[in-house]
Design a protein around this motif. Structure first.
Motif, mmCIF file in Angstrom:
data_model
loop_
_atom_site.group_PDB
_atom_site.id
_atom_site.type_symbol
_atom_site.label_atom_id
_atom_site.label_comp_id
_atom_site.label_asym_id
_atom_site.label_seq_id
_atom_site.Cartn_x
_atom_site.Cartn_y
_atom_site.Cartn_z
ATOM 1 N N ILE A 6 0.849 -1.185 0.000
ATOM 2 C CA ILE A 6 0.000 0.000 0.000
ATOM 3 C C ILE A 6 0.884 1.235 0.000
ATOM 4 N N TYR A 7 0.605 2.140 -0.926
ATOM 5 C CA TYR A 7 1.391 3.363 -1.071
ATOM 6 C C TYR A 7 0.596 4.543 -0.543
ATOM 7 N N VAL A 8 1.077 5.112 0.567
ATOM 8 C CA VAL A 8 0.341 6.179 1.240
ATOM 9 C C VAL A 8 0.908 7.548 0.884
ATOM 10 N N VAL A 9 0.015 8.527 0.857
ATOM 11 C CA VAL A 9 0.406 9.930 0.700
ATOM 12 C C VAL A 9 0.472 10.511 2.103
ATOM 13 N N ASP A 10 1.633 10.991 2.481
ATOM 14 C CA ASP A 10 1.856 11.423 3.859
ATOM 15 C C ASP A 10 0.797 12.414 4.347
ATOM 16 N N ASP A 11 0.463 13.395 3.516
ATOM 17 C CA ASP A 11 -0.497 14.422 3.920
ATOM 18 C C ASP A 11 -1.924 13.907 4.054
ATOM 19 N N LEU A 12 -2.209 12.733 3.491
ATOM 20 C CA LEU A 12 -3.574 12.211 3.503
ATOM 21 C C LEU A 12 -3.838 11.200 4.609
ATOM 22 N N VAL A 13 -2.796 10.655 5.194
ATOM 23 C CA VAL A 13 -2.972 9.630 6.214
ATOM 24 C C VAL A 13 -3.811 10.171 7.375
ATOM 25 N N GLY A 14 -4.883 9.476 7.709
ATOM 26 C CA GLY A 14 -5.728 9.869 8.826
ATOM 27 C C GLY A 14 -6.772 10.924 8.516
ATOM 28 N N VAL A 62 1.440 -6.828 4.914
ATOM 29 C CA VAL A 62 1.213 -5.550 4.240
ATOM 30 C C VAL A 62 2.451 -4.675 4.345
ATOM 31 N N SER A 63 2.958 -4.268 3.203
ATOM 32 C CA SER A 63 4.081 -3.336 3.162
ATOM 33 C C SER A 63 3.539 -1.931 2.921
ATOM 34 N N ILE A 64 3.830 -1.016 3.846
ATOM 35 C CA ILE A 64 3.411 0.373 3.702
ATOM 36 C C ILE A 64 4.558 1.150 3.084
ATOM 37 N N ASN A 65 4.323 1.722 1.917
ATOM 38 C CA ASN A 65 5.364 2.447 1.195
ATOM 39 C C ASN A 65 4.880 3.832 0.784
ATOM 40 N N SER A 66 5.757 4.578 0.157
ATOM 41 C CA SER A 66 5.465 5.984 -0.120
ATOM 42 C C SER A 66 4.842 6.233 -1.491
ATOM 43 N N HIS A 67 3.836 7.097 -1.462
ATOM 44 C CA HIS A 67 3.207 7.630 -2.680
ATOM 45 C C HIS A 67 3.418 9.146 -2.732
ATOM 46 N N GLY A 68 4.383 9.594 -1.925
ATOM 47 C CA GLY A 68 4.717 11.012 -1.910
ATOM 48 C C GLY A 68 4.368 11.685 -0.597
ATOM 49 N N LYS A 69 5.003 12.828 -0.360
ATOM 50 C CA LYS A 69 4.667 13.635 0.818
ATOM 51 C C LYS A 69 3.284 14.250 0.633
ATOM 52 N N THR A 70 2.988 14.594 -0.603
ATOM 53 C CA THR A 70 1.678 15.109 -0.968
ATOM 54 C C THR A 70 1.339 14.596 -2.361
ATOM 55 N N HIS A 71 0.058 14.608 -2.724
ATOM 56 C CA HIS A 71 -0.351 14.016 -3.998
ATOM 57 C C HIS A 71 -0.285 15.074 -5.099
#
Length: 290
Positions: free
Chosen positions: A162-170, A189-198
């Protein structure tokens, strides 16, 4: 037999069918879509079941890189939902029911679902993989990944990314860090980066790109309390060749979104192809990746 009357009857039935079709199209287009999807489902099911191309292979037989040219599809999902999505959103939303059927289909027809660590070790020549393999990705970090996909992942004991956007988490519609850690702690589940922001990173400098992605990656490690393999997925699939090289130097495996399937003979960990799965049947998915 009065063939003239028969022909006239057939003509009347045809006209009635056309009228019904038009009325359904105007007033309930979804009914037509359901009929169309049902026909496609039967067609794809028959093609898969009758074709030797989809035969189940021996999973115990494995190959090191360069021993056999393997197809390496990466399936891309976004949100998993309980309700069937509008057709225009089927590329972004897959029902929980369909996702589970797709996983069942992959396993039933002999596919092994692997992790990015498996792929990295294979690329180094340190690990052998079965002939039929696939990776499963989720972009953005929607809450349905936690509520629905995670349940299925545990049920079938398969790895996903799963690729998370840091600014969107939560934020509304997205899972939080506590849920991310729970998934990560499962080991599946591997949590990886989709960017600091989208954003469109192809519009940013390479310095900004590295700053954002390193920050987001470090924040993931902080919140899941473990070291995480450096894998990054470009928002919107937007990148430049310079950006690919820059993040390669920074040690990041990189995902694109170009609806192509990777092959081991030309495998490039710094520009991996992925394909949209959409809210497809399991047979359609099998046809896409054979």
């Amino acid at each position: 037999m009065n063939w003239k009357k028969v022909a006239m009857g057939i003509g009347i039935l045809f006209i009635i069918a056309v009228v019904i079709f038009v009325l359904l199209y105007i007033f309930n287009r979804n009914v037509l879509y359901d009929i169309y999807d049902g026909i496609k489902y039967v067609k794809h099911a028959v093609e898969v079941k009758l074709s030797s191309e989809y035969k189940i292979v021996d999973k115990t037989k494995t190959y090191y890189k360069n021993e056999k040219n393997l197809k390496i599809p990466i399936l891309l999902y976004h949100e998993i939902t309980k309700e069937k999505p509008e057709r225009s959103l089927s590329y972004m939303r897959t029902t929980k029911e369909n996702f589970e059927k797709q996983i069942q289909g992959l396993l039933e027809y002999g596919y092994t679902i692997i992790s990015y660590n498996d792929l990295i070790e294979y690329n180094k020549g340190e690990k052998a993989l079965p002939e039929k393999i696939v990776l499963i990705d989720f972009d953005d970090g929607y809450v349905g990944n936690y509520l629905y996909a995670f349940e299925i992942v545990k049920k079938y004991n398969i790895p996903i990314n799963i690729y998370v956007v840091d600014d969107l988490v939560g934020t509304p519609g997205y899972f939080n860090w506590e849920q991310a850690k729970e998934m990560s702690d499962s080991g599946l589940v591997s949590i990886n980066s989709h960017g600091k922001t989208h954003i469109f990173y192809d519009k940013e400098t390479k310095e900004t790109l590295v700053e954002h992605i390193e920050y987001a990656h470090n924040n993931i490690e902080k919140n899941v309390s473990k070291k995480v393999t450096k894998v990054f997925t470009y928002p919107y699939g937007a990148y430049t060749k310079e950006h690919l090289e820059t993040l390669k130097q920074a040690g990041f495996v990189q995902n694109l979104t170009n609806d192509e399937i990777n092959e081991s003979n030309t495998l490039n960990l710094y520009g991996l192809s992925r394909i949209y799965v959409k809210n497809y049947s399991k047979y359609k998915v099998l046809k896409m990746i054979k």
